[in-house]
Motif scaffolding. Structure first.
Motif, mmCIF file in Angstrom:
data_model
loop_
_atom_site.group_PDB
_atom_site.id
_atom_site.type_symbol
_atom_site.label_atom_id
_atom_site.label_comp_id
_atom_site.label_asym_id
_atom_site.label_seq_id
_atom_site.Cartn_x
_atom_site.Cartn_y
_atom_site.Cartn_z
ATOM 1 N N LYS A 231 0.821 -1.199 0.000
ATOM 2 C CA LYS A 231 0.000 0.000 0.000
ATOM 3 C C LYS A 231 0.862 1.259 0.000
ATOM 4 O O LYS A 231 0.624 2.199 -0.753
ATOM 5 N N GLY A 232 1.884 1.270 0.854
ATOM 6 C CA GLY A 232 2.718 2.459 0.957
ATOM 7 C C GLY A 232 3.437 2.780 -0.339
ATOM 8 O O GLY A 232 3.425 3.925 -0.803
ATOM 9 N N LEU A 233 4.066 1.780 -0.946
ATOM 10 C CA LEU A 233 4.782 2.012 -2.201
ATOM 11 C C LEU A 233 3.817 2.394 -3.328
ATOM 12 O O LEU A 233 4.125 3.249 -4.158
ATOM 13 N N THR A 234 2.646 1.754 -3.349
ATOM 14 C CA THR A 234 1.676 2.080 -4.388
ATOM 15 C C THR A 234 1.165 3.508 -4.247
ATOM 16 O O THR A 234 1.061 4.251 -5.232
ATOM 17 N N GLU A 235 0.871 3.910 -3.007
ATOM 18 C CA GLU A 235 0.383 5.277 -2.805
ATOM 19 C C GLU A 235 1.450 6.301 -3.180
ATOM 20 O O GLU A 235 1.147 7.346 -3.774
ATOM 21 N N LYS A 236 2.705 6.023 -2.853
ATOM 22 C CA LYS A 236 3.785 6.929 -3.231
ATOM 23 C C LYS A 236 3.917 7.010 -4.751
ATOM 24 O O LYS A 236 4.152 8.080 -5.320
ATOM 25 N N PHE A 237 3.776 5.865 -5.410
ATOM 26 C CA PHE A 237 3.867 5.848 -6.873
ATOM 27 C C PHE A 237 2.708 6.620 -7.499
ATOM 28 O O PHE A 237 2.883 7.383 -8.454
#
Length: 265
Positions: A231-237
Motif C-alpha cells: 500500500k505504501g509504495l503504491t500510494e507513493k507511486f
C-alpha cells in the motif's frame, strides 16, 4: 498461469527506449482524451468496519470507525523531510472511548505522543503483537515521518485500519490455519485494490513467509507488514502517476525518499 489476470495488470506496454539520463526528462506527449486503464484496481477501502460475524479474537475492538480515519495528508508536500516534526493532533469526533483510553494509558508522560515501544505495547493489549519493524512501518505510513512518534489522530487511524485488515485476513484464511497462501494473498490484496503480478506475488511470499518460502504462506503479523509495504509504495507511486497510466517519472532524490523508508524501518 491459471487463476491470474492477463499479464498486463493495467500497466500497458513498456515505454519506447530512450537515451539514458540520470535526471529524467519531460514525459512524452500523450493524448489527454485517450482512455486510460487504471493499474490500481478497485478503490481501496482499508478503514471499513469488519463483518459482525468475524469478531476480533482479542480484546473488545471498537466497531465504528470515525470519519477521516484514513491516512493523514503528507505534511509539507509528498516528499518533505522524513524527519520532519510531527504536529500535535486530537482524536477525531466520535472516536471510540476504548481507543482514547488505550492511547492515554500508553502516553504515560502526558505528552500527547507515544513512541514505537509504547505503540507496540498498546497494540499487544488487543492481542495484536507486531515486530518493531512493522510498528515502524505503521508509524511512517500514518505520519509520513520517521520521527517514531504518533499522536491521537494517527493512533486512531492505525487502530481502525488494523481492525479492518484483521477482518480481511480472517476472511481469506478459509481453513483457519493462521496463514494465507499465494492465492489467498492475491485475493486479499485485490480486495484492498492492488493487483500484483505473479512475479511480485512470489517475491512478497518469499519475503514474508517466516519459513523462507518453504510454506508458501504468511501469518497475520507478516501479512500486515506486507500490506503496509504494498500500500505504501503504491500510494507513493500514485502521487507521481497522476494520469493512472502505470508510469511515472521520479528524480533520483524522490526515488530514494520513496523507497528508503521501507528499507530502514
Amino acid at each position: 498461469m491459471a487463476g491470474y489476470p492477463p499479464p498486463n495488470y493495467g500497466y500497458g506496454a513498456p515505454p519506447p527506449a530512450q537515451p539514458y539520463s540520470p535526471y529524467g526528462g519531460p514525459p512524452p506527449p500523450q493524448n489527454p482524451y485517450a482512455p486510460v486503464a487504471s493499474p490500481y484496481g478497485a478503490p481501496s477501502a482499508p478503514y471499513e468496519k469488519p463483518p459482525k460475524d468475524k469478531p476480533h479474537s482479542g480484546g473488545a475492538m471498537p466497531s465504528v470507525p470515525p470519519p477521516g480515519a484514513g491516512y493523514p495528508p503528507p505534511p509539507g508536500g509528498a516528499y518533505g523531510s522524513p524527519f520532519a516534526s510531527l504536529l500535535p493532533s486530537a482524536f477525531p469526533p466520535g472516536t471510540d472511548p476504548n481507543v482514547v483510553a488505550c492511547f492515554q494509558m500508553a502516553d504515560q508522560d502526558g505528552s500527547g505522543f507515544i513512541d514505537d515501544r509504547e505503540l507496540q505495547r498498546a497494540l499487544s493489549s488487543y492481542n495484536q503483537t507486531f515486530s518493531m519493524r512493522t510498528v515502524h512501518l505503521l508509524m511512517y505510513l500514518f505520519t509520513n515521518t520517521n520521527t517514531r512518534k504518533i499522536g491521537p489522530k494517527e493512533f486512531t487511524a492505525v487502530f481502525y485500519s488494523l481492525q479492518s485488515w484483521r477482518a480481511i485476513f480472517e476472511r481469506f484464511d478459509r481453513d483457519r490455519s493462521g496463514r494465507i497462501d499465494s492465492s489467498e494473498l492475491r485475493e486479499a490484496l485485490l480486495s484492498l485494490g492492488f493487483s500484483v503480478s505473479p512475479v511480485v506475488l512470489d517475491l512478497l511470499l518469499s519475503k514474508y513467509d517466516k519459513t523462507g518460502g518453504r510454506n508458501k504462506a504468511i501469518e497475520y503479523d507478516n501479512f500486515i507488514e506486507c500490506c503496509l509495504t504494498v500500500k505504501g509504495l503504491t500510494e507513493k507511486f500514485k502521487e507521481k502517476d497522476t494520469t493512472y497510466s502505470g508510469s511515472a517519472t521520479f528524480t533520483y532524490e524522490n526515488f530514494m525518499l520513496t523507497v528508503l523508508p521501507f528499507l530502514i524501518a
